[in-house]
Every structure is written in C-alpha cells, then in structure tokens.
Design a protein around this motif. Structure first.
Motif, PDB file in Angstrom:
ATOM      1  N   GLU A 207       0.835  -1.208   0.000  1.00 30.33           N
ATOM      2  CA  GLU A 207       0.000   0.000   0.000  1.00 30.33           C
ATOM      3  C   GLU A 207       0.864   1.250   0.000  1.00 30.33           C
ATOM      4  N   ILE A 208       1.938   1.236   0.780  1.00 28.47           N
ATOM      5  CA  ILE A 208       2.837   2.387   0.843  1.00 28.47           C
ATOM      6  C   ILE A 208       3.555   2.563  -0.496  1.00 28.47           C
ATOM      7  N   ALA A 209       4.029   1.467  -1.077  1.00 25.10           N
ATOM      8  CA  ALA A 209       4.703   1.533  -2.373  1.00 25.10           C
ATOM      9  C   ALA A 209       3.773   2.090  -3.445  1.00 25.10           C
ATOM     10  N   ALA A 210       2.500   1.725  -3.386  1.00 28.91           N
ATOM     11  CA  ALA A 210       1.534   2.224  -4.365  1.00 28.91           C
ATOM     12  C   ALA A 210       1.345   3.737  -4.234  1.00 28.91           C
ATOM     13  N   VAL A 211       1.354   4.241  -3.011  1.00 24.56           N
ATOM     14  CA  VAL A 211       1.228   5.695  -2.802  1.00 24.56           C
ATOM     15  C   VAL A 211       2.456   6.407  -3.368  1.00 24.56           C
TER      16      VAL A 211
ATOM     17  N   GLY B 283      11.891   6.412  -6.336  1.00 24.22           N
ATOM     18  CA  GLY B 283      10.489   6.094  -6.103  1.00 24.22           C
ATOM     19  C   GLY B 283      10.228   4.813  -5.329  1.00 24.22           C
ATOM     20  N   ARG B 284      11.285   4.137  -4.896  1.00 24.27           N
ATOM     21  CA  ARG B 284      11.109   2.870  -4.171  1.00 24.27           C
ATOM     22  C   ARG B 284      11.739   2.957  -2.786  1.00 24.27           C
ATOM     23  N   MET B 285      11.068   2.383  -1.809  1.00 20.45           N
ATOM     24  CA  MET B 285      11.628   2.345  -0.464  1.00 20.45           C
ATOM     25  C   MET B 285      12.903   1.505  -0.471  1.00 20.45           C
ATOM     26  N   VAL B 286      13.917   1.981   0.236  1.00 20.08           N
ATOM     27  CA  VAL B 286      15.195   1.273   0.301  1.00 20.08           C
ATOM     28  C   VAL B 286      15.137   0.325   1.501  1.00 20.08           C
ATOM     29  N   LEU B 287      14.382  -0.755   1.316  1.00 21.47           N
ATOM     30  CA  LEU B 287      14.246  -1.791   2.337  1.00 21.47           C
ATOM     31  C   LEU B 287      15.151  -2.958   1.987  1.00 21.47           C
TER      32      LEU B 287
END
Length: 145
Positions: A27-31, A111-115
């Motif tokens: 959901e967070i990635a989609a936002v 645009g992507r979380m660095v997880l």
C-alpha cells in the motif's frame, strides 16, 4: 536534468484482524508510485496509542507469530494494571506500543523504499479485536520529474 522538490502527505486506512502484524508495504509503495516520488525520505506515522509500526522480516510468517507471542509474555493481559476501563487488552496494548515505534523513517530512491531483501513495513495491532487504523505518510524529496 533539474530535480523538482516534492512533498506530500497521504493518509492510509488500514483494517486489522485484531492482535498481530499487518503488512502495509504494498500500500505504501503504491502511494509512492501514484504521487511520483523520486529520491527522499518517507516518514510513516500511526495515529494511535494501542497499535504501532515496525519493520520486520516478510519471508517467514513464523517470525510474526513469535513476535506476537513474545510481546504477550512481556505485557500480559493478566497483569495488575490500574487502567482497565477500556478492557483487559488495552493497557497491555499501550505498553507494547511504548516498546515499539509510532513512526518510522524510510529512505526512498527512484520512487522505491530502500528496504532490505526480507524487510516489510507492518502495522502491529496490539488490541484483541479488529480495528480500523490510520497511518500518515509524509514524503519529502524529489519528484520523478
């Protein structure tokens, strides 16, 4: 190419199933994607005192099961709490929230979380019954331009 400064605030409604961890990573990635985030910092904040946030392993569900059990041992419902007006699961939920986080900072790159490979972002519900929780996302960085 010039970077454009971007900032946005977004609220997510997350339905929990009661005590346990709910994965919010997608959901967070989609936002982030829909808002056109580039590079920056994402703050994830939960607006509650009986639920929290955590970054945890997303591969083996046994990790989440063991975490819930460990927290139940740390703050059992049967302890002699003074605050009992909201039920036997409420004060242990406040203790569990105090031991975890109400906000997380996550770097964002292109645009992507660095997880890490096995990391996901979870809402950690500490109450027994299902709840609707509100999580606020704040991004500050560049847009994809």
């Amino acid at each position: 190419m010039q970077s454009v400064t971007q900032q946005f605030l977004h609220r997510l409604g997350i339905q929990t199933r009661g005590r346990g961890l709910t994965d919010m990573t997608r959901e967070i990635a989609a936002v982030l994607a829909s808002e056109g985030a580039g590079d920056g910092l994402l703050t994830v904040f939960i607006r509650h005192t009986s639920a929290s946030l955590t970054i945890q392993e997303n591969a083996d569900p046994d990790v989440r099961t063991d975490l819930v059990a460990a927290f139940d041992r740390l703050a059992p419902e049967t302890a002699p709490y003074v605050h009992t007006i909201e039920g036997p699961d409420d004060m242990p939920a406040h203790v569990k929230t105090a031991l975890t986080d109400t906000s997380l900072s996550v770097p964002v790159e292109r645009g992507r979380m660095v997880l890490g490979t096995w990391q996901g972002i979870y809402l950690f519900e500490h109450r027994s019954h299902p709840r609707r929780r509100e999580v606020v996302l704040h991004f500050l960085g560049t847009g994809r331009g």
